[in-house]
Motif scaffolding. Structure first.
Motif, PDB file in Angstrom:
ATOM      1  N   PRO A  85     -70.939 -39.632  50.000  1.00 51.42           N
ATOM      2  CA  PRO A  85     -70.255 -38.747  49.052  1.00 51.42           C
ATOM      3  C   PRO A  85     -71.192 -37.655  48.560  1.00 51.42           C
ATOM      4  O   PRO A  85     -72.389 -37.846  48.424  1.00 51.42           O
ATOM      5  CB  PRO A  85     -69.848 -39.689  47.921  1.00 51.42           C
ATOM      6  N   GLU A  86     -70.595 -36.479  48.289  1.00 48.71           N
ATOM      7  CA  GLU A  86     -71.391 -35.363  47.802  1.00 48.71           C
ATOM      8  C   GLU A  86     -71.866 -35.630  46.379  1.00 48.71           C
ATOM      9  O   GLU A  86     -71.133 -36.185  45.572  1.00 48.71           O
ATOM     10  CB  GLU A  86     -70.566 -34.074  47.812  1.00 48.71           C
ATOM     11  N   ALA A 136     -79.287 -34.547  56.875  1.00 52.81           N
ATOM     12  CA  ALA A 136     -79.449 -35.831  57.550  1.00 52.81           C
ATOM     13  C   ALA A 136     -80.516 -36.676  56.856  1.00 52.81           C
ATOM     14  O   ALA A 136     -80.331 -37.890  56.637  1.00 52.81           O
ATOM     15  CB  ALA A 136     -79.817 -35.606  59.021  1.00 52.81           C
ATOM     16  N   LEU A 137     -81.639 -36.037  56.494  1.00 52.70           N
ATOM     17  CA  LEU A 137     -82.690 -36.762  55.786  1.00 52.70           C
ATOM     18  C   LEU A 137     -82.193 -37.240  54.425  1.00 52.70           C
ATOM     19  O   LEU A 137     -82.493 -38.369  54.000  1.00 52.70           O
ATOM     20  CB  LEU A 137     -83.908 -35.858  55.633  1.00 52.70           C
ATOM     21  N   SER A 147     -80.551 -41.430  50.745  1.00 51.84           N
ATOM     22  CA  SER A 147     -79.502 -41.893  49.833  1.00 51.84           C
ATOM     23  C   SER A 147     -79.092 -43.325  50.169  1.00 51.84           C
ATOM     24  O   SER A 147     -78.897 -44.167  49.282  1.00 51.84           O
ATOM     25  CB  SER A 147     -78.295 -40.958  49.905  1.00 51.84           C
ATOM     26  N   TRP A 148     -78.985 -43.614  51.449  1.00 52.17           N
ATOM     27  CA  TRP A 148     -78.625 -44.972  51.879  1.00 52.17           C
ATOM     28  C   TRP A 148     -79.715 -45.964  51.471  1.00 52.17           C
ATOM     29  O   TRP A 148     -79.424 -47.051  50.957  1.00 52.17           O
ATOM     30  CB  TRP A 148     -78.408 -44.997  53.387  1.00 52.17           C
ATOM     31  N   ARG A 151     -79.579 -49.145  48.712  1.00 53.26           N
ATOM     32  CA  ARG A 151     -80.004 -50.500  49.078  1.00 53.26           C
ATOM     33  C   ARG A 151     -81.058 -51.035  48.123  1.00 53.26           C
ATOM     34  O   ARG A 151     -81.225 -52.255  47.993  1.00 53.26           O
ATOM     35  CB  ARG A 151     -80.582 -50.498  50.504  1.00 53.26           C
ATOM     36  N   ALA A 152     -81.767 -50.118  47.480  1.00 55.62           N
ATOM     37  CA  ALA A 152     -82.863 -50.536  46.599  1.00 55.62           C
ATOM     38  C   ALA A 152     -82.481 -50.504  45.132  1.00 55.62           C
ATOM     39  O   ALA A 152     -83.343 -50.470  44.251  1.00 55.62           O
ATOM     40  CB  ALA A 152     -84.074 -49.625  46.836  1.00 55.62           C
TER      41      ALA A 152
END
Length: 538
Positions: free
Chosen positions: A3-4, A348-349, A354-355, A359-360
């Motif tokens: 999401p933006e 992309a980076l 963000s992913w 996760r953290a």
């Protein structure tokens, strides 16, 4: 799809030591780092300024400063706006080679901070935006052509502006934002035809974005129609008489979609030619380059609609290259693609970080802190490596010491000699040695749409490259039949003059080399046919 990030414009209260102070500190550090990046960009470009005679392509651009405006527009090929701006710049200044280089230099340096601002406008993290700016600051092609009297740095600047305004129009959707984009599109097209794929990609992306909303769709379609009509006017005004020889030089730089295998081969070859000019790395391998470029595009696409304009620009470029309208992988003509490629890579980076950040999240908050510090350190290390690479390869300029060549020619000249100027040096000779205005010949035989003739007695300027019509070495050699001697003057390139067909034609006609003189970037060879004399080189 990620999401933006949402921009919350509401004012927040922060206590002492709150997020407001932290944000201010981050902004100050970002500004400091950006200033250093821009300083590095300037530092590695400045050595390319020269007092020597201009390189052949640069010389014909600068030649437009010595003719009237209608003639300059005929000489502009695909860069009418830039040609007029550069001609005006040369007229108001000293007219030296160094002064002619300053305007492209300013464009090349200005592209670095503007790229950073474009990334920030697309709501990218400061560190990622700084990394993108650092890549552009030391980009081999961007560095090289920042000191050439050509439009490539301006192409990059215009691409940055168009992508920024396209994002502004997408997020706001107001008449004002759309009118700005329409006006910028027409100004950019009038400056350089190379931005046409950027213009097309941004408007297609905007129209696609507006499809679900009828009101927004009508508004975008209306302003898009205005931009399209204006494009037609610009095209008819500046580009309807392009030389048919213009594309002959780029036959190996188009995409071939005749079969899947040919499409894959030509696309990967284009990627392997394009990426090494953007960033120094192992991208000469076709598979590696294709994988990295595809990864940037696909990874950027995951960022959502922020990537649509850049993807549209690359798609439009690929389509035009398949129709033999735009070459891919030439180096200098690729600069206009650097902003969309860097933006997609940055998106992309950002998607990956963000992913990892999600996760953290708590309760494992220490991991997030480690990742945050690691990202900052990693960005710093990459910037340092990029700067070291750039500092090891500062800009250079392939100039010719025309003053020394002319002085040597004046000392050697005797009555009855014929001075032959080779085709690579014709525009520089017309710029530095001919009376003004220069004598120009227009036609579709030449890549630029024109060539030059000499007004001076005893001087013959070869009018054509080997890739142009009218290339006649034997006929040129016959011009020297009644001469006492031949003085052959040219710019130094590997194998010149001995491997030049025009020089070989003189030897075949019975002329013999008696003396050779070399200066920085050039040579003068004296030929005599009365008797064979020992060759001396100085």
């Amino acid at each position: 799809m990620v999401p933006e990030p949402r921009v919350d414009h509401r004012r927040r209260r922060h206590g002492p030591g709150g997020a407001g102070i932290g944000s201010a500190i981050a902004s100050c550090w970002s500004l400091l780092v950006l200033t250093v990046i821009v300083g590095v960009a300037a530092w590695i470009r400045l050595p390319g300024l020269t007092s020597l005679g201009l390189w052949r392509d640069d010389a014909w651009t600068a030649l437009a400063a010595h003719v009237d405006v209608p003639t300059a527009l005929r000489m502009s090929v695909t860069t009418p706006g830039f040609t007029l701006a550069e001609a005006a710049w040369i007229r108001v200044g000293s007219g030296s080679s160094t002064w002619a280089q300053v305007l492209p230099l300013l464009c090349g340096i200005a592209g670095v901070p503007l790229l950073y601002l474009m990334c920030r406008h697309h709501r990218l993290d400061r560190r990622i935006a700084l990394l993108a700016a650092g890549v552009l600051a030391v980009s081999p092609i961007a560095v090289t052509y920042s000191v050439r009297v050509k439009q490539y740095g301006l192409d990059l600047l215009l691409a940055v502006v168009l992508l920024t305004l396209a994002e502004l129009a997408r997020t706001r959707g107001t008449r004002r934002s759309l009118s700005w984009l329409a006006a910028a599109s027409l100004v950019a097209l009038a400056c350089s035809a190379a931005v046409a794929p950027i213009v097309a990609g941004t408007w297609v992306a905007l129209l696609t974005h507006s499809l679900p909303d009828g009101r927004s769709r009508r508004r975008v379609a209306g302003w898009g129609a205005v931009a399209l009509a204006g494009t037609g006017v610009v095209w008819l005004t500046f580009y309807r008489q392009l030389s048919p020889a213009l594309s002959h030089f780029w036959d190996d730089y188009y995409l071939d979609l005749s079969s899947p295998s040919r499409a894959a081969t030509t696309a990967s070859t284009a990627a392997a030619r394009l990426l090494p000019g953007l960033v120094d790395g192992p991208f000469h391998n076709r598979r590696v380059a294709a994988f990295v470029l595809a990864g940037a595009v696909l990874g950027g696409a995951l960022a959502g609609r922020r990537a649509w304009a850049s993807i549209g620009a690359l798609a439009a470029t690929a389509g035009a290259a398949s129709m033999h309208l735009i070459p891919l992988g030439t180096g200098r003509t690729d600069e206009v693609l650097y902003p969309p490629i860097l933006l997609l890579a940055a998106l992309a980076l950002a998607t990956v970080t963000s992913w990892l950040g999600r996760r953290a999240m708590r309760p494992r908050w220490p991991l997030r802190a480690v990742l945050d510090v690691g990202a900052s350190l990693g960005a710093c290390v990459l910037l340092v490596l990029l700067w070291r690479t750039g500092l090891d390869a500062p800009a250079t300029y392939p100039g010719t010491d025309m003053r020394a060549l002319r002085q040597r020619n004046e000392r050697e000249h005797v009555a009855g000699d014929l001075l032959i100027v080779d085709s690579r040096t014709r525009y520089l000779w017309a710029l530095d040695a001919e009376p003004r205005p220069p004598e120009l010949v227009f036609g579709g035989a030449w890549l630029t749409g024109f060539s030059v003739r000499s007004r001076l007695a005893g001087v013959f300027v070869q009018p054509s490259y080997s890739t142009e019509s009218g290339f006649d070495p034997a006929g040129w050699a016959r011009r020297a039949t009644g001469a006492t001697r031949v003085e052959y003057l040219g710019a130094s390139v590997p194998g010149a003059p001995d491997n030049d067909p025009s020089f070989q034609a003189l030897l075949a006609a019975g002329w013999h080399v008696t003396r050779r003189y070399h200066v920085v970037g050039g040579f003068l060879v004296i030929l005599d046919r009365t008797q064979i004399q020992p060759v001396t080189s100085r």
